[in-house]
Design a protein around this motif. Structure first.
Motif, PDB file in Angstrom:
ATOM      1  N   ILE A 116      43.660  44.822  33.315  1.00  0.00           N
ATOM      2  CA  ILE A 116      43.653  43.691  33.867  1.00  0.00           C
ATOM      3  C   ILE A 116      42.642  42.881  34.545  1.00  0.00           C
ATOM      4  O   ILE A 116      41.581  43.639  34.982  1.00  0.00           O
ATOM      5  CB  ILE A 116      45.176  43.256  34.878  1.00  0.00           C
ATOM      6  CG1 ILE A 116      44.743  44.157  35.895  1.00  0.00           C
ATOM      7  CG2 ILE A 116      46.305  43.913  33.879  1.00  0.00           C
ATOM      8  CD1 ILE A 116      45.937  43.647  37.094  1.00  0.00           C
ATOM      9  N   GLU A 117      42.744  41.800  34.566  1.00  0.00           N
ATOM     10  CA  GLU A 117      41.482  40.944  35.410  1.00  0.00           C
ATOM     11  C   GLU A 117      42.153  40.112  36.376  1.00  0.00           C
ATOM     12  O   GLU A 117      43.336  39.529  36.177  1.00  0.00           O
ATOM     13  CB  GLU A 117      40.964  40.027  34.436  1.00  0.00           C
ATOM     14  CG  GLU A 117      39.814  39.191  35.083  1.00  0.00           C
ATOM     15  CD  GLU A 117      39.022  38.403  33.892  1.00  0.00           C
ATOM     16  OE1 GLU A 117      39.373  37.182  33.700  1.00  0.00           O
ATOM     17  OE2 GLU A 117      38.559  38.979  33.125  1.00  0.00           O
ATOM     18  N   GLU A 118      41.696  40.368  37.613  1.00  0.00           N
ATOM     19  CA  GLU A 118      42.424  39.555  38.883  1.00  0.00           C
ATOM     20  C   GLU A 118      41.223  38.694  39.455  1.00  0.00           C
ATOM     21  O   GLU A 118      40.477  38.980  39.757  1.00  0.00           O
ATOM     22  CB  GLU A 118      42.647  40.709  39.938  1.00  0.00           C
ATOM     23  CG  GLU A 118      43.389  39.874  40.978  1.00  0.00           C
ATOM     24  CD  GLU A 118      43.896  40.998  42.044  1.00  0.00           C
ATOM     25  OE1 GLU A 118      44.743  40.887  42.797  1.00  0.00           O
ATOM     26  OE2 GLU A 118      42.897  42.077  42.426  1.00  0.00           O
ATOM     27  N   ALA A 119      41.766  37.445  39.447  1.00  0.00           N
ATOM     28  CA  ALA A 119      40.647  36.182  39.913  1.00  0.00           C
ATOM     29  C   ALA A 119      39.475  36.439  39.434  1.00  0.00           C
ATOM     30  O   ALA A 119      38.306  36.275  39.905  1.00  0.00           O
ATOM     31  CB  ALA A 119      40.958  36.217  41.412  1.00  0.00           C
ATOM     32  N   GLY A 120      39.370  36.640  37.893  1.00  0.00           N
ATOM     33  CA  GLY A 120      38.124  36.690  37.310  1.00  0.00           C
ATOM     34  C   GLY A 120      37.446  38.092  37.453  1.00  0.00           C
ATOM     35  O   GLY A 120      36.475  38.247  36.860  1.00  0.00           O
ATOM     36  N   ASN A 121      37.745  38.939  38.281  1.00  0.00           N
ATOM     37  CA  ASN A 121      37.288  40.202  38.391  1.00  0.00           C
ATOM     38  C   ASN A 121      38.144  41.357  37.473  1.00  0.00           C
ATOM     39  O   ASN A 121      39.163  41.473  37.678  1.00  0.00           O
ATOM     40  CB  ASN A 121      37.350  40.736  39.747  1.00  0.00           C
ATOM     41  CG  ASN A 121      36.417  39.597  40.664  1.00  0.00           C
ATOM     42  OD1 ASN A 121      35.470  39.384  40.196  1.00  0.00           O
ATOM     43  ND2 ASN A 121      36.987  39.403  41.815  1.00  0.00           N
ATOM     44  N   PRO A 122      37.060  41.971  36.617  1.00  0.00           N
ATOM     45  CA  PRO A 122      38.192  43.247  35.775  1.00  0.00           C
ATOM     46  C   PRO A 122      38.181  44.319  36.632  1.00  0.00           C
ATOM     47  O   PRO A 122      37.573  44.860  37.608  1.00  0.00           O
ATOM     48  CB  PRO A 122      36.926  43.495  34.897  1.00  0.00           C
ATOM     49  CG  PRO A 122      35.613  43.035  35.311  1.00  0.00           C
ATOM     50  CD  PRO A 122      35.934  41.978  36.315  1.00  0.00           C
ATOM     51  N   ILE A 123      39.539  44.841  36.934  1.00  0.00           N
ATOM     52  CA  ILE A 123      39.975  45.785  37.367  1.00  0.00           C
ATOM     53  C   ILE A 123      39.813  47.133  36.636  1.00  0.00           C
ATOM     54  O   ILE A 123      40.127  47.145  35.334  1.00  0.00           O
ATOM     55  CB  ILE A 123      41.601  45.695  38.005  1.00  0.00           C
ATOM     56  CG1 ILE A 123      41.553  44.727  38.710  1.00  0.00           C
ATOM     57  CG2 ILE A 123      41.942  46.938  38.575  1.00  0.00           C
ATOM     58  CD1 ILE A 123      40.924  44.200  39.845  1.00  0.00           C
ATOM     59  N   PRO A 124      39.215  48.213  37.117  1.00  0.00           N
ATOM     60  CA  PRO A 124      38.863  49.351  36.330  1.00  0.00           C
ATOM     61  C   PRO A 124      40.173  50.152  35.973  1.00  0.00           C
ATOM     62  O   PRO A 124      40.038  51.151  34.887  1.00  0.00           O
ATOM     63  CB  PRO A 124      37.954  50.176  37.042  1.00  0.00           C
ATOM     64  CG  PRO A 124      38.185  49.618  38.406  1.00  0.00           C
ATOM     65  CD  PRO A 124      38.593  48.516  38.312  1.00  0.00           C
ATOM     66  N   ASN A 125      41.140  50.139  36.702  1.00  0.00           N
ATOM     67  CA  ASN A 125      42.189  51.035  36.429  1.00  0.00           C
ATOM     68  C   ASN A 125      42.978  50.767  34.924  1.00  0.00           C
ATOM     69  O   ASN A 125      43.037  49.500  34.677  1.00  0.00           O
ATOM     70  CB  ASN A 125      43.027  50.973  37.661  1.00  0.00           C
ATOM     71  CG  ASN A 125      42.739  51.186  38.966  1.00  0.00           C
ATOM     72  OD1 ASN A 125      41.383  51.265  39.253  1.00  0.00           O
ATOM     73  ND2 ASN A 125      43.598  51.175  39.805  1.00  0.00           N
ATOM     74  N   ALA A 126      43.655  51.833  34.653  1.00  0.00           N
ATOM     75  CA  ALA A 126      44.465  51.464  33.156  1.00  0.00           C
ATOM     76  C   ALA A 126      46.093  51.714  33.826  1.00  0.00           C
ATOM     77  O   ALA A 126      46.115  52.562  34.671  1.00  0.00           O
ATOM     78  CB  ALA A 126      44.146  52.554  32.280  1.00  0.00           C
ATOM     79  N   TYR A 127      46.813  50.656  33.338  1.00  0.00           N
ATOM     80  CA  TYR A 127      48.156  50.660  33.716  1.00  0.00           C
ATOM     81  C   TYR A 127      48.984  50.841  32.425  1.00  0.00           C
ATOM     82  O   TYR A 127      48.508  50.402  31.218  1.00  0.00           O
ATOM     83  CB  TYR A 127      48.549  49.220  34.359  1.00  0.00           C
ATOM     84  CG  TYR A 127      47.805  49.089  35.571  1.00  0.00           C
ATOM     85  CD1 TYR A 127      48.104  49.708  36.782  1.00  0.00           C
ATOM     86  CD2 TYR A 127      46.651  48.275  35.428  1.00  0.00           C
ATOM     87  CE1 TYR A 127      47.434  49.527  37.901  1.00  0.00           C
ATOM     88  CE2 TYR A 127      45.828  48.109  36.668  1.00  0.00           C
ATOM     89  CZ  TYR A 127      46.132  48.494  37.913  1.00  0.00           C
ATOM     90  OH  TYR A 127      45.478  48.303  39.024  1.00  0.00           O
ATOM     91  N   ALA A 128      50.221  51.572  32.556  1.00  0.00           N
ATOM     92  CA  ALA A 128      51.063  51.634  31.607  1.00  0.00           C
ATOM     93  C   ALA A 128      52.166  50.474  31.457  1.00  0.00           C
ATOM     94  O   ALA A 128      52.199  49.779  32.796  1.00  0.00           O
ATOM     95  CB  ALA A 128      52.101  52.969  31.725  1.00  0.00           C
ATOM     96  N   ALA A 129      52.873  50.461  30.604  1.00  0.00           N
ATOM     97  CA  ALA A 129      53.669  49.220  30.453  1.00  0.00           C
ATOM     98  C   ALA A 129      54.923  49.186  31.572  1.00  0.00           C
ATOM     99  O   ALA A 129      55.255  48.282  32.361  1.00  0.00           O
ATOM    100  CB  ALA A 129      54.585  49.038  29.136  1.00  0.00           C
ATOM    101  N   ASP A 130      55.160  50.392  32.134  1.00  0.00           N
ATOM    102  CA  ASP A 130      56.133  50.808  33.370  1.00  0.00           C
ATOM    103  C   ASP A 130      55.614  50.075  34.587  1.00  0.00           C
ATOM    104  O   ASP A 130      56.268  49.968  35.643  1.00  0.00           O
ATOM    105  CB  ASP A 130      56.687  52.058  33.540  1.00  0.00           C
ATOM    106  CG  ASP A 130      57.570  52.456  32.267  1.00  0.00           C
ATOM    107  OD1 ASP A 130      58.084  51.680  31.543  1.00  0.00           O
ATOM    108  OD2 ASP A 130      57.429  53.732  32.153  1.00  0.00           O
TER     109      ASP A 130
END
Length: 164
Positions: A116-130
């Protein structure tokens, strides 16, 4: 008698390799973009046919390709560009809100990973659908898109009231 065409799209999948038969499977105008995005674990949405080509979407990116061998994967309910909230899940994740910027297939887990990107900043973590939940974006009050349109209600005329 013509049989109705079965609706087979949208489908989701990725290209872990470049098909061996050259570039003829990609629309000529889309070859440079295809070379930049394929092969990869990116999960494309196949959505509709236009002549000999099917249309693939990845957020705002669009590619036209002929039907080829791709790895189809199950859809988990999210798309590139969707607004999501990252759930804490017992403090496993830092709660955040943002948009999905990348959607990739993780073969070992046999599921998608979302970045995801939060306020224009890419977040390096990968998330699962859950780890995610859909949310509606909250716009600033002074943003014209945040103003709820009002629809004028016409006054009832005498005839419609008489029929009640």
């Amino acid at each position: 008698m013509d049989l109705l065409k079965l609706k087979t799209d949208p489908k989701y999948g990725f290209y872990p390799w470049w098909p061996e038969d050259g570039d003829d499977w990609v629309h000529p105008e889309d070859v440079p973009t295809a070379h930049e995005t394929i092969p990869s674990p990116r999960v494309f949405r196949r959505d509709g046919e236009h002549g000999p080509f099917v249309t693939l979407h990845y957020g705002q990116l669009q590619l036209r390709v002929k039907r080829t061998m791709w790895q189809e994967v199950p859809w988990e309910g999210y798309e590139v560009g969707d607004w999501v909230e990252v759930l804490s899940r017992g403090q496993k994740n830092t709660p955040r809100t943002g948009t999905i910027r990348e959607m990739e297939w993780e073969p070992r887990a046999r599921s998608m990973r979302y970045f995801i990107e939060e306020a224009g900043n890419p977040i390096p973590n990968a998330y699962a659908a859950d780890d995610l939940r859909h949310v509606e974006p909250v716009l600033p009050v002074d943003d014209p898109a945040a103003i709820t349109p009002t629809i004028p209600v016409p006054a009832e005329d005498a005839d419609s009231r008489a029929q009640l």
